[in-house]
Write a protein that holds these residues in place. Structure first.
Motif, PDB file in Angstrom:
ATOM      1  N   GLN A 143      37.254  35.653  28.453  1.00 51.69           N
ATOM      2  CA  GLN A 143      37.164  35.709  30.037  1.00 51.69           C
ATOM      3  C   GLN A 143      38.703  35.368  31.029  1.00 51.69           C
ATOM      4  OE1 GLN A 143      34.274  35.092  32.462  1.00 51.69           O
ATOM      5  NE2 GLN A 143      33.979  36.946  33.712  1.00 51.69           N
ATOM      6  N   LYS A 144      39.115  36.609  30.915  1.00 57.28           N
ATOM      7  CA  LYS A 144      40.395  35.928  32.029  1.00 57.28           C
ATOM      8  C   LYS A 144      41.102  36.901  33.246  1.00 57.28           C
ATOM      9  CE  LYS A 144      45.485  36.122  31.138  1.00 57.28           C
ATOM     10  NZ  LYS A 144      46.800  35.883  30.622  1.00 57.28           N
ATOM     11  N   LEU A 145      40.700  36.088  34.630  1.00 54.38           N
ATOM     12  CA  LEU A 145      40.318  36.919  35.457  1.00 54.38           C
ATOM     13  C   LEU A 145      41.235  36.581  36.622  1.00 54.38           C
ATOM     14  CD1 LEU A 145      36.859  36.567  36.295  1.00 54.38           C
ATOM     15  CD2 LEU A 145      37.693  38.731  36.133  1.00 54.38           C
ATOM     16  N   PRO A 146      42.177  36.829  37.075  1.00 53.73           N
ATOM     17  CA  PRO A 146      43.659  35.679  38.477  1.00 53.73           C
ATOM     18  C   PRO A 146      42.023  35.688  39.162  1.00 53.73           C
ATOM     19  CG  PRO A 146      43.772  38.327  38.463  1.00 53.73           C
ATOM     20  CD  PRO A 146      42.126  38.854  37.546  1.00 53.73           C
TER      21      PRO A 146
ATOM     22  N   ILE B 175      47.977  31.792  38.728  1.00 52.91           N
ATOM     23  CA  ILE B 175      46.694  31.358  38.338  1.00 52.91           C
ATOM     24  C   ILE B 175      45.520  32.005  37.934  1.00 52.91           C
ATOM     25  CG2 ILE B 175      45.702  28.965  38.053  1.00 52.91           C
ATOM     26  CD1 ILE B 175      47.765  27.449  39.778  1.00 52.91           C
ATOM     27  N   ASP B 176      45.366  32.151  36.524  1.00 49.76           N
ATOM     28  CA  ASP B 176      44.020  32.925  36.123  1.00 49.76           C
ATOM     29  C   ASP B 176      42.659  31.960  35.530  1.00 49.76           C
ATOM     30  OD1 ASP B 176      45.593  34.462  36.524  1.00 49.76           O
ATOM     31  OD2 ASP B 176      46.463  35.299  33.873  1.00 49.76           O
ATOM     32  N   TYR B 177      42.072  31.972  36.008  1.00 48.29           N
ATOM     33  CA  TYR B 177      40.888  31.730  35.166  1.00 48.29           C
ATOM     34  C   TYR B 177      40.667  32.425  33.909  1.00 48.29           C
ATOM     35  CZ  TYR B 177      35.679  30.729  33.876  1.00 48.29           C
ATOM     36  OH  TYR B 177      34.924  30.665  33.207  1.00 48.29           O
ATOM     37  N   PHE B 178      41.317  31.323  32.679  1.00 50.01           N
ATOM     38  CA  PHE B 178      41.438  31.761  31.537  1.00 50.01           C
ATOM     39  C   PHE B 178      40.646  30.774  30.456  1.00 50.01           C
ATOM     40  CE2 PHE B 178      44.442  32.784  28.325  1.00 50.01           C
ATOM     41  CZ  PHE B 178      43.857  34.097  27.100  1.00 50.01           C
ATOM     42  N   VAL B 179      39.219  31.528  30.055  1.00 52.42           N
ATOM     43  CA  VAL B 179      38.810  30.544  28.830  1.00 52.42           C
ATOM     44  C   VAL B 179      38.321  31.748  27.770  1.00 52.42           C
ATOM     45  CG1 VAL B 179      37.567  29.502  30.173  1.00 52.42           C
ATOM     46  CG2 VAL B 179      36.103  31.386  29.960  1.00 52.42           C
TER      47      VAL B 179
ATOM     48  N   PHE C 189      37.436  22.256  27.050  1.00 51.90           N
ATOM     49  CA  PHE C 189      37.151  23.054  25.457  1.00 51.90           C
ATOM     50  C   PHE C 189      37.048  24.129  25.189  1.00 51.90           C
ATOM     51  CE2 PHE C 189      34.089  18.822  24.327  1.00 51.90           C
ATOM     52  CZ  PHE C 189      35.654  18.279  23.574  1.00 51.90           C
ATOM     53  N   CYS C 190      36.440  25.130  26.912  1.00 51.22           N
ATOM     54  CA  CYS C 190      37.158  25.975  26.637  1.00 51.22           C
ATOM     55  C   CYS C 190      38.650  27.020  27.825  1.00 51.22           C
ATOM     56  CB  CYS C 190      35.795  27.065  27.373  1.00 51.22           C
ATOM     57  SG  CYS C 190      34.460  26.741  26.704  1.00 51.22           S
ATOM     58  N   ALA C 191      38.715  26.193  27.930  1.00 52.45           N
ATOM     59  CA  ALA C 191      39.905  26.779  29.081  1.00 52.45           C
ATOM     60  C   ALA C 191      41.497  26.448  27.882  1.00 52.45           C
ATOM     61  CB  ALA C 191      40.918  25.025  29.968  1.00 52.45           C
ATOM     62  N   LEU C 192      42.291  27.654  28.545  1.00 49.27           N
ATOM     63  CA  LEU C 192      43.019  28.279  28.487  1.00 49.27           C
ATOM     64  C   LEU C 192      44.412  28.257  28.644  1.00 49.27           C
ATOM     65  CD1 LEU C 192      41.989  31.037  25.702  1.00 49.27           C
ATOM     66  CD2 LEU C 192      42.488  28.626  24.682  1.00 49.27           C
ATOM     67  N   ASP C 193      44.079  28.386  30.105  1.00 52.82           N
ATOM     68  CA  ASP C 193      45.116  28.093  31.467  1.00 52.82           C
ATOM     69  C   ASP C 193      45.334  26.188  31.477  1.00 52.82           C
ATOM     70  OD1 ASP C 193      46.258  29.812  33.375  1.00 52.82           O
ATOM     71  OD2 ASP C 193      45.617  27.433  34.365  1.00 52.82           O
TER      72      ASP C 193
ATOM     73  N   ASP D 232      55.550  34.465  31.641  1.00 55.76           N
ATOM     74  CA  ASP D 232      54.680  35.971  30.851  1.00 55.76           C
ATOM     75  C   ASP D 232      55.584  37.090  30.727  1.00 55.76           C
ATOM     76  OD1 ASP D 232      52.373  37.381  30.379  1.00 55.76           O
ATOM     77  OD2 ASP D 232      50.809  36.427  30.946  1.00 55.76           O
ATOM     78  N   PRO D 233      55.494  37.061  29.234  1.00 57.62           N
ATOM     79  CA  PRO D 233      56.611  38.580  29.018  1.00 57.62           C
ATOM     80  C   PRO D 233      55.942  39.393  29.436  1.00 57.62           C
ATOM     81  CG  PRO D 233      55.357  37.820  26.856  1.00 57.62           C
ATOM     82  CD  PRO D 233      55.378  36.083  27.821  1.00 57.62           C
ATOM     83  N   ALA D 234      54.158  39.630  30.090  1.00 58.41           N
ATOM     84  CA  ALA D 234      53.894  41.013  30.340  1.00 58.41           C
ATOM     85  C   ALA D 234      54.347  40.803  31.854  1.00 58.41           C
ATOM     86  CB  ALA D 234      52.615  40.831  30.651  1.00 58.41           C
ATOM     87  N   THR D 235      54.100  39.822  32.662  1.00 58.59           N
ATOM     88  CA  THR D 235      54.563  40.390  34.231  1.00 58.59           C
ATOM     89  C   THR D 235      55.714  39.911  34.824  1.00 58.59           C
ATOM     90  OG1 THR D 235      53.512  37.698  34.349  1.00 58.59           O
ATOM     91  CG2 THR D 235      51.737  39.176  34.414  1.00 58.59           C
ATOM     92  N   GLY D 236      57.067  38.802  33.715  1.00 59.49           N
ATOM     93  CA  GLY D 236      57.855  38.159  33.888  1.00 59.49           C
ATOM     94  C   GLY D 236      58.011  36.846  34.771  1.00 59.49           C
ATOM     95  N   SER D 237      56.848  36.734  35.537  1.00 63.10           N
ATOM     96  CA  SER D 237      56.026  35.258  36.545  1.00 63.10           C
ATOM     97  C   SER D 237      56.111  33.892  35.290  1.00 63.10           C
ATOM     98  CB  SER D 237      55.378  35.538  37.344  1.00 63.10           C
ATOM     99  OG  SER D 237      55.545  36.952  37.572  1.00 63.10           O
ATOM    100  N   HIS D 238      56.529  33.225  35.852  1.00 66.52           N
ATOM    101  CA  HIS D 238      55.880  31.699  35.389  1.00 66.52           C
ATOM    102  C   HIS D 238      54.462  31.744  35.226  1.00 66.52           C
ATOM    103  CE1 HIS D 238      59.438  30.091  35.899  1.00 66.52           C
ATOM    104  NE2 HIS D 238      60.161  30.071  37.039  1.00 66.52           N
TER     105      HIS D 238
END
Length: 534
Positions: A70-73, A87-91, A140-144, A202-208
C-alpha cells in the motif's frame, strides 16, 4: 483496507476501546488486548498462507515484487524552486518480512497471556502494550525510511514506561539505561536518513525520496551528493558511505545487541516484568537483525562486503562472550539474557558470511530465537510469580515438585542448545555451513570463525545442562522451605496455553524448516545476487 495496514493498526483500535472504558471495567482490559493480538495472529497467518513464492516475488530491491503493498501520499510540502518534499505511507513485505511478522504476532499473544500477572494501573499498562504492538508490526512492514524511523522510535517510549513503572527494584535505572542506549543510535540514524534523502532522487518524480528501495539503486543518487558512491565524499576524513554504514550498523547493533553495546540488555531483562521481557527478547532483538539486512546491507552493500570480516568477528565475540557470561550467572533471568546475546551473535555471523546458507540460517535463527527466548522468559516468570526469587542455588529438585513445568523447561533448554529436531539446530547448522563456505565462495570470512561458533554451541549446552542439573534434579530443597513448597504449584491452564504453541513452533520448524525456508529462499537469493553485483 490493506491487510498490512489492518495488521499494524488493529492495536490502536482496541487501545481506543480501553481508553473509553471506565476503570471499573479494568478486568476486561486483558481480554480486549488478547483479542487484538489473536486477530493480528490470524491476519499474519492468512498473509503467510497467501504469500506468493518464486523469483518474480523475491522483493529486496524491486518495488514491483513486494506483496500486500500500500503506497499513499502522506506528507507533502512544496519547496518552490527546490522541488517538493514527499513522504509516503509505503508498506509491503517480502520473504524476509513475512516470517518475522508471524513470529512477532505469536510472541505478542504469549506476552498478553503473561500480562495476567500485572495488578496495578491496568489501563496504562495495556495502552502502552498495544502502542508497542503497533510499532513492532510497523517496523517489519515499512518501506519508506521516514515511516520506518517513526515506528522504530515509537517503540522506545512504551518500553521505557513499561520497564520504569512495572519493573523490579532497579527499574528506573534499567529503563533510563535502555532509553539512552537506544536513543544514542537513533539520533545519529536520523542524520544518515536525512543525508540519504537529500542524495536520492525518485526517477518517477525527480524529487528527493525516503523510499528504501530507491536508495538501493546507485543510479538514483544525485551526482556529487554526500552518499553518492561516485562522488567519493568524506565525513571527518572518512568515506561518507562508510560513515553512513557504521552509524546505521551501530544503531541496529544496539538492538541486537552485540558486544560491547549489550550492557543494557541484562539490566532491562532482570528488571522488566515478564511480558515486557518476552517482547524484548522475542521481537525487539530481531528488529536489530532485520534492520541490518534491510537497511545496512541493502543501502550500503559494498561497505557490508568490505567490512564483512569485522561483522563476523563481532558476531563470534558476542557468541563466546555471551555464553561465558551465562555460565557465570546465579540469576536465572540474567543467564537467559546473556544466552540471548550469544544466540543473536549467530545472526550477525550468518549475515556477515553473505552466502545463501548463512543468511537463511540468520533469518531462521531470528524466528527460532523469537519463540524459544519468549518461552524461556515465560518459564522464569512462572517461578518468580510464585516465590519472587530467581536465584538458581535457592532451588533444588523442582522436577519432583513441578513435573509438568520441568517438562516444558527441558523442551526449552534442549531446543535452545541446538538439539536435532528443534529449530535452533537447523538455524545454527545453516549459519555455520554458510560461514564455513564463505572462504571458498567469496573469501569474506576465515574458517576459524565457524570453529568459534561451534564452541559457542558447546558452551550453550554447558550452561543449560548445568542449570537443569542444579535446579531440577536431586532431592527437593528450597530456600523458602514449606512456604515455597506450597507456593510452587505446577503450571496452570493459562500457562500451558502460552507454552504449548511456542514449544510446538520450535519443534515444527525443526522437523519442517521449509515452513521458513520456503518463504525466505527467493528473497535471500535475490539479496545474495544483489550483494555480489556490488
Amino acid at each position: 483496507m490493506n491487510l498490512l495496514t489492518l495488521l499494524i493498526f488493529i492495536p490502536v483500535l482496541f487501545a481506543l476501546v480501553i481508553v473509553l472504558l471506565p476503570s471499573s471495567q479494568r478486568g476486561s482490559f486483558k481480554y480486549i488486548t488478547l483479542l487484538a493480538t489473536l486477530l493480528q495472529l490470524g491476519i499474519s497467518i492468512y498473509i503467510y498462507l497467501n504469500f506468493k513464492t518464486g523469483a518474480a516475488s523475491a522483493g529486496i530491491n524491486h518495488e514491483d515484487q513486494f506483496q500486500f503493498v500500500q503506497k499513499l501520499p502522506w506528507i507533502g510540502l512544496n519547496l518552490g524552486s527546490m522541488g517538493k518534499l514527499q513522504i509516503d505511507y509505503f508498506v509491503g513485505i517480502d520473504g524476509i518480512s513475512v516470517t518475522l511478522l508471524v513470529m512477532s504476532a505469536l510472541v505478542m499473544v504469549v506476552a498478553t497471556l503473561a500480562s495476567w500477572e500485572i495488578k496495578s494501573n491496568l489501563k496504562g499498562f495495556f495502552l502502552l502494550f498495544l502502542l508497542l504492538d503497533m510499532a513492532v508490526m510497523g517496523v517489519f512492514c515499512a518501506l519508506d525510511f521516514f515511516l520506518f524511523y517513526l515506528f522504530y522510535e515509537l517503540m522506545l517510549l512504551p518500553l521505557y514506561f513499561l520497564i520504569g513503572m512495572w519493573g523490579g527494584v532497579r527499574r528506573e535505572y534499567a529503563a533510563i539505561k535502555f532509553f539512552l542506549y537506544t536513543l544514542f543510535g537513533s539520533v545519529f540514524m536520523l542524520l544518515v536518513m536525512v543525508g540519504l534523502y537529500l542524495s536520492v532522487n525518485d526517477p518517477a518524480t525527480g524529487s528527493h525520496t525516503f523510499n528504501i528501495i530507491q536508495m538501493m539503486n546507485p543510479a538514483n543518487y544525485t551526482q556529487g551528493s554526500v552518499f553518492s558512491a561516485a562522488a567519493h565524499q568524506t565525513i571527518l576524513g572518512m568515506p561518507a558511505r562508510t560513515v553512513g554504514f557504521v552509524v546505521l550498523f551501530i544503531a541496529f547493533a544496539i538492538k541486537v545487541p552485540i558486544v560491547p553495546l549489550h550492557t543494557w540488555l541484562p539490566d532491562a531483562h532482570v528488571e522488566a516484568p515478564t511480558p515486557v521481557s518476552i517482547i524484548l527478547a522475542g521481537v525487539l532483538l530481531k528488529i536489530g537483525g532485520y534492520g541490518i539486512i534491510r537497511i545496512c546491507l541493502g543501502i550500503f552493500p559494498e561497505i557490508a562486503s568490505s567490512g564483512a570480516f569485522w561483522l563476523g568477528l563481532i558476531g563470534v565475540v558476542s557468541i563466546l562472550y555471551g555464553a561465558c557470561n551465562a555460565l557465570a550467572q546465579r540469576d536465572l533471568k540474567r543467564l537467559i539474557a546473556y544466552s540471548s546475546v550469544s544466540h543473536m551473535g549467530f545472526v550477525l555471523l550468518g549475515i556477515a558470511s553473505q552466502t545463501a546458507e548463512g543468511v537463511s540460517g540468520a533469518v531462521m535463527q531470528m524466528v527460532s530465537h523469537g519463540f524459544l527466548s519468549s518461552m524461556l522468559f515465560f518459564l522464569v516468570g512462572v517461578v518468580y510469580n510464585r516465590v519472587h526469587d530467581r536465584d538458581i542455588y535457592h532451588f533444588r529438585g523442582l522436577g519432583t515438585q513441578m513435573p509438568q513445568y520441568t517438562a516444558f523447561v527441558m523442551v526449552a533448554f534442549f531446543a535452545s542448545l541446538g538439539l536435532p529436531g528443534f529449530s535452533a539446530f537447523v538455524a545454527e547448522a545453516f549459519t555455520l555451513a554458510g560461514t564455513f563456505k564463505s572462504p571458498t565462495v567469496n573469501g569474506l570470512l576465515p574458517y576459524w570463525m565457524a570453529i568459534c561458533g561451534s564452541v559457542g554451541i558447546l558452551l550453550g549446552a554447558a550452561y543449560f545442562l548445568w542449570t537443569l542439573q542444579r535446579m531440577f534434579f536431586g532431592k527437593v530443597s528450597l530456600k523458602g522451605g514449606e512456604v515455597w513448597k506450597i507456593a510452587l504449584t505446577d503450571v496452570s491452564i493459562r500457562e500451558k496455553l502460552a507454552l504449548i504453541p511456542m514449544a510446538a513452533a520450535a519443534l515444527a520448524l525443526g522437523l519442517m524448516p521449509s515452513l521458513v525456508f520456503g518463504k525466505i529462499n527467493d528473497s535471500v537469493l535475490a539479496l545474495i545476487q544483489f550483494l555480489q553485483a556490488k
